[in-house]
Design an enzyme around this catalytic site. Structure first.
Site, PDB file in Angstrom:
ATOM      1  N   ARG A 157      -1.565  12.977  16.917  1.00 29.88           N
ATOM      2  CA  ARG A 157      -3.006  12.959  17.198  1.00 29.88           C
ATOM      3  C   ARG A 157      -3.360  13.219  18.653  1.00 29.88           C
ATOM      4  O   ARG A 157      -4.197  14.078  18.955  1.00 29.88           O
ATOM      5  CB  ARG A 157      -3.614  11.596  16.794  1.00 29.88           C
ATOM      6  CG  ARG A 157      -3.928  11.470  15.334  1.00 29.88           C
ATOM      7  CD  ARG A 157      -3.711  10.038  14.904  1.00 29.88           C
ATOM      8  NE  ARG A 157      -2.296   9.779  14.952  1.00 29.88           N
ATOM      9  CZ  ARG A 157      -1.473  10.031  13.928  1.00 29.88           C
ATOM     10  NH1 ARG A 157      -1.963  10.476  12.808  1.00 29.88           N
ATOM     11  NH2 ARG A 157      -0.180   9.818  14.036  1.00 29.88           N
ATOM     12  N   THR A 158      -2.754  12.440  19.550  1.00 28.44           N
ATOM     13  CA  THR A 158      -3.190  12.515  20.948  1.00 28.44           C
ATOM     14  C   THR A 158      -2.920  13.909  21.516  1.00 28.44           C
ATOM     15  O   THR A 158      -3.805  14.532  22.108  1.00 28.44           O
ATOM     16  CB  THR A 158      -2.458  11.438  21.781  1.00 28.44           C
ATOM     17  OG1 THR A 158      -2.569  10.195  21.087  1.00 28.44           O
ATOM     18  CG2 THR A 158      -3.062  11.309  23.158  1.00 28.44           C
TER      19      THR A 158
ATOM     20  N   HIS B 229      -3.530   2.746  26.588  1.00 29.47           N
ATOM     21  CA  HIS B 229      -3.840   3.995  25.897  1.00 29.47           C
ATOM     22  C   HIS B 229      -5.352   4.184  25.992  1.00 29.47           C
ATOM     23  O   HIS B 229      -6.079   4.060  24.996  1.00 29.47           O
ATOM     24  CB  HIS B 229      -3.365   3.894  24.447  1.00 29.47           C
ATOM     25  CG  HIS B 229      -3.231   5.208  23.729  1.00 29.47           C
ATOM     26  ND1 HIS B 229      -3.744   6.402  24.215  1.00 29.47           N
ATOM     27  CD2 HIS B 229      -2.648   5.511  22.527  1.00 29.47           C
ATOM     28  CE1 HIS B 229      -3.473   7.373  23.350  1.00 29.47           C
ATOM     29  NE2 HIS B 229      -2.817   6.853  22.329  1.00 29.47           N
TER      30      HIS B 229
ATOM     31  N   ARG C 174       2.161  11.305  28.426  1.00 30.19           N
ATOM     32  CA  ARG C 174       2.605  10.161  27.605  1.00 30.19           C
ATOM     33  C   ARG C 174       4.060   9.894  27.964  1.00 30.19           C
ATOM     34  O   ARG C 174       4.877  10.824  28.022  1.00 30.19           O
ATOM     35  CB  ARG C 174       2.474  10.454  26.115  1.00 30.19           C
ATOM     36  CG  ARG C 174       3.175   9.382  25.270  1.00 30.19           C
ATOM     37  CD  ARG C 174       2.907   9.527  23.801  1.00 30.19           C
ATOM     38  NE  ARG C 174       1.540   9.144  23.479  1.00 30.19           N
ATOM     39  CZ  ARG C 174       1.089   8.975  22.236  1.00 30.19           C
ATOM     40  NH1 ARG C 174       1.903   9.154  21.213  1.00 30.19           N
ATOM     41  NH2 ARG C 174      -0.155   8.626  22.010  1.00 30.19           N
TER      42      ARG C 174
ATOM     43  N   LYS D 252      18.178  17.967  33.681  1.00 35.32           N
ATOM     44  CA  LYS D 252      19.117  18.216  34.792  1.00 35.32           C
ATOM     45  C   LYS D 252      18.995  17.171  35.889  1.00 35.32           C
ATOM     46  O   LYS D 252      19.604  17.302  36.944  1.00 35.32           O
ATOM     47  CB  LYS D 252      18.849  19.608  35.388  1.00 35.32           C
ATOM     48  CG  LYS D 252      18.977  20.750  34.408  1.00 35.32           C
ATOM     49  CD  LYS D 252      18.568  22.067  35.086  1.00 35.32           C
ATOM     50  CE  LYS D 252      17.906  23.007  34.107  1.00 35.32           C
ATOM     51  NZ  LYS D 252      17.136  24.049  34.803  1.00 35.32           N
TER      52      LYS D 252
HETATM   53  N1   CP Z   1      -2.991   7.137  17.870  1.00 34.70           N
HETATM   54  C1   CP Z   1      -2.006   7.845  18.490  1.00 34.70           C
HETATM   55  O1   CP Z   1      -1.756   7.694  19.707  1.00 34.70           O
HETATM   56  O2   CP Z   1      -1.350   8.699  17.658  1.00 34.70           O
HETATM   57  P1   CP Z   1      -0.169   9.678  18.091  1.00 34.70           P
HETATM   58  O3   CP Z   1       1.012   8.806  18.480  1.00 34.70           O
HETATM   59  O4   CP Z   1       0.112  10.537  16.907  1.00 34.70           O
HETATM   60  O5   CP Z   1      -0.632  10.459  19.301  1.00 34.70           O
END
Ligand code: CP
Length: 310
Positions: A57-58, A135, A107, A86
Site C-alpha cells: 500500500r504505502t 508511520h 521505509r 557493498k
Molecule cells: N498499511 C501499510 O503500511 O501497508 P504496507 O505495509 O503494504 O505498505
C-alpha cells in the site's frame, strides 16, 4: 499555511491546524486520485522511494499519487540489489538519492532511520514506517478515513486493537487521536500493551486511555474499531508470538456487541484478524481506507514540494 520543504518523520512534526489543513487538501485531491480529473502539477519533479522493508500500500499509493500529479518516480524495494549490499551507509545512500530527486520517501526496519535520512537530505523526507516506531502518512490517511465517515474526530470513541506494542500505525494514531480530542480504548494481550511513553503522551494531551484485554467488552460503545495485525516479524522470540497470535478476531458474532454504525478499520495487510464475512458489511472501511492513501499522499507531496494543484 506553508509546509513547503518540511520533513514528515513523525505525526508530532505537525500541529493540529496543519493536520486539518492536509486533510482538507486531501479532500480536494479526491477527483484527481480517482482519475476523474487530470493534473500535471508536479511535472518535472522526481519522487525517490527507498523501501528497506516490504510494502504494498504505502509504496504503491505514493507511486500512484506522484503519477496522478504528473511527476516521476525512482527508487528501490530490494536493498540487496543496491550498493548497500557493498557496505554503503544509509547516510551516503540518502545523500546520493537526494541529488537525484526532489522528495524522498523511506521505509526502514530501524527506528530513527527516517530522522537520520532527514538530517542528510536537503529535500523533504517522508517516513513511510520505521521499525516499530512511527508511520505518520498512515496516520493521516486513518484520520482522513474517520473524518470522511464520521465527519468529526473530537468526542469519538476509538478502540485500538491488537499489537499495540510493536504496531507503528497505532503509535502514531493514538497520539494524533488524543491531540484531536478523541476518547481512546486500548485493547491488547498483556504482553502487547501500548508503550508507556505513548500512554503518557496521550495523557499529557488530555486523553485518559482505558486499557482492556477483553475485546467484546471494549467495543460495546465505540464508534471506530481499529484492528492491527500481530506482527510476527517484530517478535524477538517466536514462542512469544505463538502465545498471542489469534488473540482477537473481528467477526459477525463479535460485531453484534457493537454499535450499529461502528466502522472497522485496519492498516492492512490483515492475516486473520478480520473474518472475510465482515468485508461485505457496511462496517468494513479498510479497503476504502487503503484507497485514501492516494489522495492523502497526493496532498502531502504537493504541499511539501510547495506546488499548488488545480
Ligand atoms: N498499511 C501499510 O503500511 O501497508 P504496507 O505495509 O503494504 O505498505
Amino acid at each position: 499555511m506553508n509546509l513547503a520543504g518540511k520533513d514528515l518523520v513523525s505525526i508530532r512534526d505537525l500541529t493540529k491546524e496543519e493536520i486539518f489543513f492536509i486533510l482538507r487538501k486531501a479532500d480536494e485531491m479526491l477527483p484527481f486520485a480517482s482519475g476523474k480529473k487530470k493534473t500535471r502539477a508536479l511535472e518535472g519533479k522526481i519522487l525517490a522511494t527507498l523501501f528497506f522493508e516490504p510494502s504494498t500500500r504505502t509504496k504503491m499509493s505514493f507511486e500512484t499519487a506522484m503519477h496522478r500529479l504528473g511527476g516521476d518516480v525512482i527508487g528501490f524495494s530490494e536493498p540487496a540489489m543496491t550498493s548497500i549490499k557493498k557496505g554503503e551507509t544509509l547516510a551516503d545512500t540518502v545523500k546520493i538519492v537526494d541529488s537525484y530527486s526532489d522528495i524522498i520517501v523511506i521505509r526502514h526496519s530501524m527506528e530513527g532511520a527516517a530522522r537520520l535520512a532527514a538530517e542528510f537530505a536537503d529535500s523533504p523526507v517522508i517516513n513511510a514506517g520505521d521499525g516499530a516506531g512511527r508511520h505518520p502518512t498512515q496516520c493521516l490517511l486513518d484520520l482522513f478515513t474517520i473524518m470522511k465517515e464520521k465527519k468529526k474526530i473530537e468526542g469519538l470513541k476509538v478502540a485500538l486493537v491488537g499489537d499495540l506494542r510493536y504496531g507503528r500505525t497505532v503509535h502514531s494514531l493514538a497520539y494524533a487521536l488524543a491531540l484531536l480530542g478523541a476518547e481512546l480504548v486500548f485493547v491488547s494481550p498483556e504482553s502487547l500493551k501500548m508503550p508507556k511513553e505513548i500512554v503518557n503522551d496521550c495523557r499529557e494531551l488530555g486523553a485518559e486511555p482505558r486499557s482492556l484485554t477483553n475485546l467484546e467488552r471494549a467495543i460495546k460503545d465505540v464508534d471506530v474499531i481499529y484492528v492491527t495485525r500481530i506482527q510476527k516479524e517484530r517478535f524477538p522470540d517466536p514462542t512469544e508470538y505463538k502465545k498471542v497470535v489469534g488473540s482477537y478476531k473481528i467477526d459477525m458474532d463479535l460485531l453484534r456487541h457493537a454499535k450499529d454504525d461502528v466502522i472497522v478499520m485496519h492498516p492492512l495487510p490483515r492475516v486473520n484478524e478480520i473474518d472475510p464475512e465482515v468485508d461485505r458489511t457496511k462496517h468494513a472501511l479498510y479497503f476504502r481506507q487503503a484507497f485514501y492513501g492516494v489522495p492523502v499522499r497526493m496532498a502531502l507531496l504537493s504541499l511539501l514540494l510547495g506546488v499548488d494543484v488545480r
